[in-house]
Motif scaffolding. Structure first.
Motif, short mmCIF file in Angstrom:
data_model
loop_
_atom_site.label_atom_id
_atom_site.label_comp_id
_atom_site.label_asym_id
_atom_site.label_seq_id
_atom_site.Cartn_x
_atom_site.Cartn_y
_atom_site.Cartn_z
N ASP A 1 -44.66 61.22 86.61
CA ASP A 1 -45.38 62.42 86.18
C ASP A 1 -44.86 63.70 86.83
O ASP A 1 -45.26 64.79 86.42
N ASN A 2 -44.02 63.57 87.83
CA ASN A 2 -43.57 64.76 88.56
C ASN A 2 -42.09 64.63 88.90
O ASN A 2 -41.56 63.52 89.08
N ALA A 3 -41.45 65.80 89.00
CA ALA A 3 -40.05 65.83 89.40
C ALA A 3 -39.94 65.57 90.90
O ALA A 3 -40.90 65.76 91.66
N ARG A 4 -38.76 65.15 91.32
CA ARG A 4 -38.57 64.83 92.74
C ARG A 4 -38.78 66.04 93.63
O ARG A 4 -39.29 65.92 94.75
N ASP A 5 -38.40 67.23 93.12
CA ASP A 5 -38.56 68.40 93.97
C ASP A 5 -40.01 68.85 94.08
O ASP A 5 -40.32 69.80 94.80
#
Length: 344
Positions: free
Chosen positions: A266-270
């Motif tokens: 659901d979220n980018a690594r950054d």
């Protein structure tokens, strides 16, 4: 004049006065006689110009309208001045009726009602009337089942979805349920309690989640169609195994890029925040964003230390892992700890 008999035929609905002269002939001589005929006007009653046929309809029929402009006529008066009303013989509890603007007879059904009735239309003109009668018959028909429940149109990814449904039949026929359209993650269950249930996966977010339930009473089908909207669930970050970090005594550890070991659907690594819960007395832990550098506090220390790293997504969901840091011993040369005396 036929055989010395004067015959008069009057034209229908005509009136007025006329003088008639009768002449007799004999041996070339003539004689005349005259008289006057008066036909006085009489107000004739209205009459039925167009007779209505009997009407046969099915139960729960759609409303019908019957035009009345040409039903009655009156030779002595304007047809538009004829007042029309209706009478129902027997019962009218299976239909509704009304006359609109003296020109239209509206008939509508009453739900699940049948029967037969005689309807009489009466046209009034100058105190006189005419009647036209027809029969309205509403025949029974097998009604389809009726769903008594409203579908559940929302599901959450990874959570159990369930919709219990029911239907009734006017004729109390047994109802058989089936699903002509059903997503792969759903199952139809029939019996004492009829339901569809299942748990939508992440793949269902991109699928067409249409549902069509069929209620069949042996004669008629009734369908309930709807679409399930699936709300994406936040699964949180997942940290994969981070290999042991090893270096020799007196050397440094390579920087560790933590983003290489985390995933989040659901979220980018950054968007992942990193932290550590370890307070080491032998290692200095420097965490800058997603990069961690670890240095021995004592350059001659060797041994093993476990460091816990925590990954947190923007909603607060977390995952953690333990990384082992090992410094292998090195055979150091002897050290002179005393200071030599250089004077005598």
């Amino acid at each position: 004049i036929f055989e010395n008999e004067l015959r008069l035929e009057y034209k229908k609905n005509q009136f007025g006065e006329a003088s008639i002269i009768i002449r007799g002939f004999s041996d070339g001589l003539t004689v005349d006689d005259s008289f006057t005929i008066s036909v006085r006007s009489v107000d004739d009653p209205p009459f039925v110009n167009t007779f209505l046929d009997d009407i046969v309809l099915k139960e729960d029929f759609s409303p019908i309208s019957i035009q009345l402009e040409n039903i009655f006529s009156d030779v002595d008066n304007d047809d538009s001045a004829i007042l029309i009303r209706s009478e129902v013989h027997k019962t009218s509890d299976f239909f509704n009726y009304s006359i609109l603007n003296n020109t239209v007879l509206n008939i509508s059904s009453k739900q699940n009602k049948t029967g037969a009735a005689t309807i009489t239309l009466i046209g009034y003109s100058n105190g006189k009337e005419a009647e036209d009668t027809f029969i309205l018959q509403v025949e029974p028909q097998n009604d389809p089942p009726v769903f008594q429940t409203s579908p559940v149109e929302m599901a959450i990814e990874g959570q159990t979805y369930q919709y219990e449904f029911s239907a009734t039949d006017e004729e109390n026929d047994p109802i058989e349920f089936s699903a002509s359209v059903l997503p792969s993650w759903l199952t139809l269950v029939t019996g004492n309690v009829n339901r569809i249930e299942g748990s939508p996966t992440n793949a269902a977010l991109s699928e067409n989640n249409n549902v069509v339930i069929d209620a069949f009473d042996g004669t008629n089908h009734e369908f309930q169609s709807y679409t399930i909207m699936i709300i994406s669930a936040n699964y949180g970050p997942t940290i994969s195994d981070i290999p042991e970090q090893i270096t020799d005594e007196g050397m440094f550890f390579f920087p560790l890029f933590l983003d290489m070991y985390v995933s989040d659907p659901d979220n980018a690594r950054d968007e992942i925040l990193w932290a550590t819960s370890t307070e080491s007395k032998v290692l200095e832990i420097m965490l800058l964003g997603n990069v961690v550098e670890v240095l021995p506090i004592d350059p001659y220390w060797n041994g093993t230390e476990d460091i816990t790293f925590i990954a947190t997504d923007p909603t607060g969901l977390k995952d953690s892992t333990v990384v082992r840091y090992t410094i292998t011993p090195y055979n150091d040369p002897p050290q002179i700890l005393s200071t030599p005396i250089l004077t005598a």
